[in-house]
Design an enzyme around this catalytic site. Structure first.
Site, short mmCIF file in Angstrom:
data_model
loop_
_atom_site.label_atom_id
_atom_site.label_comp_id
_atom_site.label_asym_id
_atom_site.label_seq_id
_atom_site.Cartn_x
_atom_site.Cartn_y
_atom_site.Cartn_z
CB SER A 1 -11.09 6.54 3.11
OG SER A 1 -9.71 6.39 3.28
CB ILE B 1 -5.02 6.92 -1.28
CG1 ILE B 1 -4.54 5.89 -2.31
CG2 ILE B 1 -5.37 6.22 0.04
CD1 ILE B 1 -3.24 5.20 -1.95
CD GLU C 1 -5.42 1.79 -3.18
OE1 GLU C 1 -6.51 2.03 -2.67
OE2 GLU C 1 -4.38 1.60 -2.53
N GLY D 1 -10.10 6.68 -3.73
CA GLY D 1 -11.19 7.63 -3.89
C GLY D 1 -12.54 7.03 -4.23
CG HIS E 1 -1.97 1.03 1.19
ND1 HIS E 1 -1.78 2.30 1.68
CD2 HIS E 1 -3.23 1.00 0.68
CE1 HIS E 1 -2.88 3.00 1.49
NE2 HIS E 1 -3.78 2.25 0.89
#
Length: 153
Positions: free
Chosen positions: A130, A74, A69, A108, A19
């Site tokens: 998120s 992000i 990503e 996102g 990540h």
């Protein structure tokens, strides 16, 4: 940061590697993939670009999924499927040339429309965090995202 043995012993069935918050070299990634497989863990490996996704797909040990990503998106309010759709479709196309491996769209992803768009671009699914964990109602947020799959069908 946590060993595969500890992750598995605590009931997890999979793990996310590479990540943007914890990037590792391709050599380390291949070692981690091997250890994860030895411990019965499925793996999602994040790639910040099409080139990195291609390099991951060429490793000797394959993850179950590669998630594209771009780090600048992000945790934001604009999905990569909207801001940079060409990145998603290129990642899907380039990875399929190397291995038949599912590609996830991350960064996102906030609503059903983002999910639908990711699927239209060829992604097999989405990688979210998120939008769900920071929501006042995580269950409702997750169910809202699932409507994007229904719309795609």
């Amino acid at each position: 940061w946590v060993s595969a043995q500890t992750v598995r012993a605590n009931g997890a069935e999979g793990t996310i590697l590479n990540h943007a918050e914890h990037k590792i070299s391709l050599q380390q990634l291949e070692e981690c993939l091997t250890i994860a497989k030895e411990n019965g863990l499925m793996t999602v490996v994040c790639a910040d670009s099409v080139n990195e996704a291609k390099a991951i797909a060429r490793l000797g040990v394959s993850p179950e999924f590669i998630a594209i990503e771009p780090p600048e998106l992000i945790g934001g309010k604009v999905s990569v499927s909207e801001a940079k759709p060409e990145v998603v479709s290129a990642a899907v196309d380039e990875i399929r040339k190397i291995k038949n491996m599912p590609v996830l769209c991350g960064a996102g992803v906030n609503n059903a429309g983002d999910v639908t768009k990711a699927l239209e671009l060829g992604a097999s699914g989405v990688l979210v965090s998120s939008a769900v964990v920071t929501s006042k109602d995580p269950k409702a947020a997750l169910l809202g995202l699932l409507r994007g799959i229904e719309t795609f069908k």
